[in-house]
Design an enzyme around this catalytic site. Structure first.
Site, PDB file in Angstrom:
ATOM      1  CG  HIS A 189      -2.083   0.894   1.175  1.00  0.00           C
ATOM      2  ND1 HIS A 189      -2.318   1.760   0.141  1.00  0.00           N
ATOM      3  CD2 HIS A 189      -3.089   1.132   2.069  1.00  0.00           C
ATOM      4  CE1 HIS A 189      -3.407   2.461   0.382  1.00  0.00           C
ATOM      5  NE2 HIS A 189      -3.883   2.106   1.558  1.00  0.00           N
ATOM      6  CG  HIS A 194      -4.251   0.730  -9.111  1.00  0.00           C
ATOM      7  ND1 HIS A 194      -5.569   0.675  -8.706  1.00  0.00           N
ATOM      8  CD2 HIS A 194      -3.599   1.492  -8.197  1.00  0.00           C
ATOM      9  CE1 HIS A 194      -5.694   1.385  -7.593  1.00  0.00           C
ATOM     10  NE2 HIS A 194      -4.527   1.867  -7.259  1.00  0.00           N
ATOM     11  CG  ASP A 252       2.663   3.563  -5.435  1.00  0.00           C
ATOM     12  OD1 ASP A 252       2.592   4.456  -4.578  1.00  0.00           O
ATOM     13  OD2 ASP A 252       1.827   2.643  -5.531  1.00  0.00           O
TER      14      ASP A 252
END
Length: 433
Positions: free
Chosen positions: A268, A307, A363
């Site tokens: 996460h 994702h 990210d």
């Protein structure tokens, strides 16, 4: 005539059931009507990791993963990142509308004047070992705030809820920066009410002996945009943790501590750290093709791509990639950027990744920017937690105002032993574990 309903025939009994469809969903409790006999518990769904189960109705964030769309309260993330600022977006998430001038002025005043924390919090932080992880300190200190503000337990009082919103959004940058400075053995810097929300966080992080810290405007703006992008993201792991814990009507600091703990995991909030580790392992642009080959062979994982929700290019990743140039003009280009760009170029042209709809996510580039701005890698989850606090509180407020919500209590499918009777130790068989 087409009907908004689903007809189910139970082949065990031949019974026909008609379940209403509302907003593309059926109610799970309607399935309980499907029984073999009156003593039957009724049908349940089995959904590990909640892949296809809605736990709430929400007005906060909309995501269309197929189209790569993210909106807060109906506003496209691209417009908010370009035109708005984090505190305005935080107001939007929590109250459902953008503030007018008076509302915004009061909102900023309240947040700014709740950045200080009780001096005893410093003593609490000093109790941690010098090499304690900043996220561990943050989670613990956030939970401890519930003891400093016992009135926070009055969650049924709208004014009390609003006060905790001011406090938590105001204090999160202070707690995060202090957690880092404690891990570095540095003295704590105090908030500067003359600075913006993100400017003040940079002051709390990096102020040393100078009389007043002046954040670089490019760094201040870049951090503000990153905070907007991370402010909320629907029912992710930490948000569902916030809702699940809050459903017991605990105080918001305890619920947020649980959410922050969930966020700290490598799957996460720690995912951008994994991207940097991957880029370090690749080492150079020339080694990217071989790394891609190893990914396709199942030998290594491609971090920062794909994702759970997005099956298109993550819209947040596009914004971060555009913003990176402005940051690197100030800090100098991160040497890992060349590797990242080559990795993205090859992956987006390769049928292996195209067929699997693996695109860069938020990210992939955020870690490079944070590192270039001088933030240490072990602080990355805290950088995520600061803005996500606004989203957590918006979800908390919405949960408490939703009359359909009850204490969270998922079901299970029991697959253990049937009825057994106790035997004393002398009569037990050898167990092979």
């Amino acid at each position: 005539m087409a009907k908004d309903s689903l007809t189910i025939i139970d082949n065990r009994t031949g019974t026909r059931y008609e379940l209403p469809i509302e907003q593309g969903t059926i109610r799970a409790m309607d399935l309980r009507k499907i029984k073999v006999s009156e003593s039957d518990f009724g049908l349940m769904t089995y959904d590990p990791a909640f892949m296809n189960t809605a736990l709430c109705k929400s007005r906060i964030t909309f995501i269309d993963g197929e189209q790569g769309i993210l909106r807060y309260g109906g506003y496209p993330i691209e417009e908010l990142a370009q035109e708005s600022n984090f505190l305005e977006v935080a107001y939007l998430l929590i109250f459902g509308e953008l503030p007018n001038a008076d509302q915004y002025r009061d909102w900023c005043f309240q947040i700014t004047h709740h950045t200080l924390v009780h001096e005893n919090v410093k003593k609490f932080m000093d109790g941690f070992h010098h090499d304690a992880h900043p996220m561990g300190i943050l989670v613990s200190t956030l939970a401890a705030l519930s003891t400093f503000y016992p009135s926070a337990k009055r969650i049924g009082d709208p004014e009390e809820r609003k006060l905790q919103v001011y406090r938590m959004i105001g204090k999160m940058p202070t707690l995060s920066a202090w957690a880092y400075r404690h891990s570095q053995g540095q003295p704590f810097a105090y908030p500067d009410n003359e600075l913006s929300y993100t400017g003040n966080f940079l002051n709390l992080m990096f102020k040393m002996a100078e009389p007043r810290y002046r954040p670089h405007p490019v760094m201040e703006k870049a951090l503000d945009v990153l905070f907007i992008l991370h402010a909320d993201h629907e029912q992710n792991c930490s948000t569902s943790a916030m809702r699940g814990v809050a459903s017991s009507h605990v105080d918001p600091y305890s619920a947020a501590a649980a959410a922050a703990a969930a966020l700290s995991g490598p799957l996460h909030g720690g995912a951008n750290e994994a991207v940097l580790q991957m880029l370090n392992e690749i080492g150079s642009k020339a080694r990217v093709p071989d790394f891609i080959r190893r990914v396709k062979a199942g030998e290594v994982k491609l971090m920062g791509f794909g994702h759970r929700v997005y099956k298109n290019y993550d819209p947040r990743a596009k914004i971060i990639k555009q913003m990176a140039d402005a940051v690197f003009d100030v800090t100098g280009k991160n040497p890992k950027l060349e590797i990242a760009l080559e990795l993205e170029r090859i992956a987006l042209q390769d049928e292996y990744f195209i067929q699997r709809r693996l695109y860069p996510n938020v990210d992939f580039y955020s870690g490079l920017i944070y590192q270039s701005m001088g933030f240490p890698i072990d602080l990355f989850p805290a950088l995520f937690a600061i803005p996500r606090t606004a989203g957590w509180l918006a979800q908390w407020k919405e949960l408490l105002e939703d009359p359909e919500q009850k204490i969270a209590r998922p079901r299970q499918i029991y697959i253990g032993e049937d009825l057994r009777h106790y035997r004393n130790m002398a009569h037990r068989m050898v167990q092979h574990v």
